[in-house]
Design a protein around this motif. Sequence first.
Motif, PDB file in Angstrom:
ATOM      1  N   MET A   1      20.161 -12.207  16.954  1.00 43.86           N
ATOM      2  CA  MET A   1      20.627 -10.868  17.250  1.00 43.86           C
ATOM      3  C   MET A   1      21.913 -10.974  18.066  1.00 43.86           C
ATOM      4  O   MET A   1      21.959 -11.693  19.045  1.00 43.86           O
ATOM      5  CB  MET A   1      19.550 -10.112  18.044  1.00 43.86           C
ATOM      6  N   THR A   2      22.905 -10.233  17.649  1.00 49.11           N
ATOM      7  CA  THR A   2      24.169 -10.205  18.374  1.00 49.11           C
ATOM      8  C   THR A   2      24.127  -9.094  19.425  1.00 49.11           C
ATOM      9  O   THR A   2      23.211  -8.258  19.432  1.00 49.11           O
ATOM     10  CB  THR A   2      25.347  -9.941  17.424  1.00 49.11           C
ATOM     11  N   ARG A   3      25.134  -9.082  20.273  1.00 54.35           N
ATOM     12  CA  ARG A   3      25.212  -8.055  21.314  1.00 54.35           C
ATOM     13  C   ARG A   3      25.256  -6.659  20.696  1.00 54.35           C
ATOM     14  O   ARG A   3      24.578  -5.739  21.161  1.00 54.35           O
ATOM     15  CB  ARG A   3      26.448  -8.300  22.180  1.00 54.35           C
ATOM     16  N   SER A   4      26.051  -6.472  19.647  1.00 55.91           N
ATOM     17  CA  SER A   4      26.141  -5.149  19.016  1.00 55.91           C
ATOM     18  C   SER A   4      24.820  -4.763  18.352  1.00 55.91           C
ATOM     19  O   SER A   4      24.447  -3.581  18.359  1.00 55.91           O
ATOM     20  CB  SER A   4      27.288  -5.103  18.014  1.00 55.91           C
ATOM     21  N   GLU A   5      24.102  -5.725  17.787  1.00 51.17           N
ATOM     22  CA  GLU A   5      22.789  -5.427  17.208  1.00 51.17           C
ATOM     23  C   GLU A   5      21.798  -5.023  18.300  1.00 51.17           C
ATOM     24  O   GLU A   5      20.966  -4.131  18.096  1.00 51.17           O
ATOM     25  CB  GLU A   5      22.254  -6.633  16.436  1.00 51.17           C
ATOM     26  N   LEU A   6      21.885  -5.655  19.462  1.00 46.96           N
ATOM     27  CA  LEU A   6      21.033  -5.287  20.586  1.00 46.96           C
ATOM     28  C   LEU A   6      21.345  -3.866  21.049  1.00 46.96           C
ATOM     29  O   LEU A   6      20.439  -3.063  21.281  1.00 46.96           O
ATOM     30  CB  LEU A   6      21.224  -6.274  21.745  1.00 46.96           C
ATOM     31  N   ILE A   7      22.613  -3.543  21.141  1.00 48.05           N
ATOM     32  CA  ILE A   7      23.018  -2.190  21.546  1.00 48.05           C
ATOM     33  C   ILE A   7      22.512  -1.165  20.534  1.00 48.05           C
ATOM     34  O   ILE A   7      21.979  -0.121  20.908  1.00 48.05           O
ATOM     35  CB  ILE A   7      24.546  -2.112  21.734  1.00 48.05           C
ATOM     36  N   ASN A   8      22.632  -1.472  19.240  1.00 50.23           N
ATOM     37  CA  ASN A   8      22.152  -0.555  18.201  1.00 50.23           C
ATOM     38  C   ASN A   8      20.637  -0.377  18.277  1.00 50.23           C
ATOM     39  O   ASN A   8      20.133   0.736  18.105  1.00 50.23           O
ATOM     40  CB  ASN A   8      22.560  -1.029  16.817  1.00 50.23           C
ATOM     41  N   ALA A   9      19.904  -1.463  18.540  1.00 52.61           N
ATOM     42  CA  ALA A   9      18.447  -1.374  18.663  1.00 52.61           C
ATOM     43  C   ALA A   9      18.062  -0.507  19.856  1.00 52.61           C
ATOM     44  O   ALA A   9      17.134   0.310  19.772  1.00 52.61           O
ATOM     45  CB  ALA A   9      17.843  -2.767  18.793  1.00 52.61           C
ATOM     46  N   MET A  11      19.904   1.860  21.113  1.00 53.31           N
ATOM     47  CA  MET A  11      20.284   3.234  20.768  1.00 53.31           C
ATOM     48  C   MET A  11      19.190   3.906  19.948  1.00 53.31           C
ATOM     49  O   MET A  11      18.872   5.078  20.167  1.00 53.31           O
ATOM     50  CB  MET A  11      21.597   3.251  19.971  1.00 53.31           C
ATOM     51  N   ARG A  12      18.598   3.171  19.005  1.00 55.44           N
ATOM     52  CA  ARG A  12      17.526   3.747  18.179  1.00 55.44           C
ATOM     53  C   ARG A  12      16.288   4.077  19.017  1.00 55.44           C
ATOM     54  O   ARG A  12      15.609   5.067  18.769  1.00 55.44           O
ATOM     55  CB  ARG A  12      17.155   2.789  17.052  1.00 55.44           C
ATOM     56  N   LYS A  13      15.990   3.238  20.012  1.00 53.67           N
ATOM     57  CA  LYS A  13      14.814   3.474  20.848  1.00 53.67           C
ATOM     58  C   LYS A  13      15.059   4.511  21.942  1.00 53.67           C
ATOM     59  O   LYS A  13      14.113   5.059  22.496  1.00 53.67           O
ATOM     60  CB  LYS A  13      14.345   2.165  21.483  1.00 53.67           C
ATOM     61  N   LEU A  17      20.246   8.566  25.268  1.00 56.35           N
ATOM     62  CA  LEU A  17      21.296   7.900  26.056  1.00 56.35           C
ATOM     63  C   LEU A  17      22.563   7.747  25.223  1.00 56.35           C
ATOM     64  O   LEU A  17      22.502   7.375  24.049  1.00 56.35           O
ATOM     65  CB  LEU A  17      20.831   6.516  26.510  1.00 56.35           C
ATOM     66  N   PRO A  18      23.724   7.980  25.829  1.00 55.73           N
ATOM     67  CA  PRO A  18      24.985   7.777  25.087  1.00 55.73           C
ATOM     68  C   PRO A  18      25.260   6.284  24.864  1.00 55.73           C
ATOM     69  O   PRO A  18      24.844   5.428  25.645  1.00 55.73           O
ATOM     70  CB  PRO A  18      26.048   8.402  25.986  1.00 55.73           C
ATOM     71  N   VAL A  19      25.977   6.007  23.792  1.00 56.54           N
ATOM     72  CA  VAL A  19      26.305   4.631  23.426  1.00 56.54           C
ATOM     73  C   VAL A  19      27.053   3.933  24.555  1.00 56.54           C
ATOM     74  O   VAL A  19      26.806   2.756  24.853  1.00 56.54           O
ATOM     75  CB  VAL A  19      27.178   4.600  22.144  1.00 56.54           C
ATOM     76  N   LYS A  20      27.949   4.650  25.204  1.00 50.45           N
ATOM     77  CA  LYS A  20      28.742   4.071  26.281  1.00 50.45           C
ATOM     78  C   LYS A  20      27.853   3.583  27.426  1.00 50.45           C
ATOM     79  O   LYS A  20      28.077   2.510  27.987  1.00 50.45           O
ATOM     80  CB  LYS A  20      29.757   5.094  26.787  1.00 50.45           C
ATOM     81  N   SER A  21      26.833   4.343  27.762  1.00 46.72           N
ATOM     82  CA  SER A  21      25.914   3.955  28.839  1.00 46.72           C
ATOM     83  C   SER A  21      25.116   2.711  28.460  1.00 46.72           C
ATOM     84  O   SER A  21      24.941   1.800  29.273  1.00 46.72           O
ATOM     85  CB  SER A  21      24.949   5.091  29.157  1.00 46.72           C
ATOM     86  N   ILE A  22      24.626   2.679  27.238  1.00 46.62           N
ATOM     87  CA  ILE A  22      23.858   1.516  26.785  1.00 46.62           C
ATOM     88  C   ILE A  22      24.738   0.271  26.788  1.00 46.62           C
ATOM     89  O   ILE A  22      24.307  -0.799  27.227  1.00 46.62           O
ATOM     90  CB  ILE A  22      23.257   1.779  25.389  1.00 46.62           C
ATOM     91  N   THR A  23      25.973   0.410  26.325  1.00 48.92           N
ATOM     92  CA  THR A  23      26.907  -0.723  26.313  1.00 48.92           C
ATOM     93  C   THR A  23      27.172  -1.220  27.731  1.00 48.92           C
ATOM     94  O   THR A  23      27.177  -2.429  27.978  1.00 48.92           O
ATOM     95  CB  THR A  23      28.232  -0.313  25.638  1.00 48.92           C
TER      96      THR A  23
END
Length: 95
Positions: A1-9, A11-13, A17-23
């Motif tokens: 799993m890459t960093r972006s895949e982790l962020i996307n996972a 986001m789905r859960k 939360l906004p994408v910026k906060s998760i990142t």
Amino acid sequence: MTRSELINALMRKNPHLPVKSITLIVNAVFGSIAKSLSEGNRVELRGFGTFSFKTRAPRVGRNPKTGAQVHVAEKSIPFFKTGKELHIRINKDRS
């Protein structure tokens, strides 16, 4: 799993939360682990594992192209050891 895949996972859960906060959260966690290791500390995440580093002694190596001897300096290598719960979870289907 890459960093972006982790962020996307994440986001789905956590769609609230906004994408910026998760990142920012993911980058802060990885940054804290890296900073702690660079300061010579180990990082223990209970149930997941321990990040630490091992020191490799200086040695004499060989240049693969020329065959000449090369002195390799001492260096620290990052090391990860799985926690008991993660080890059990990974291997439970293999028993």
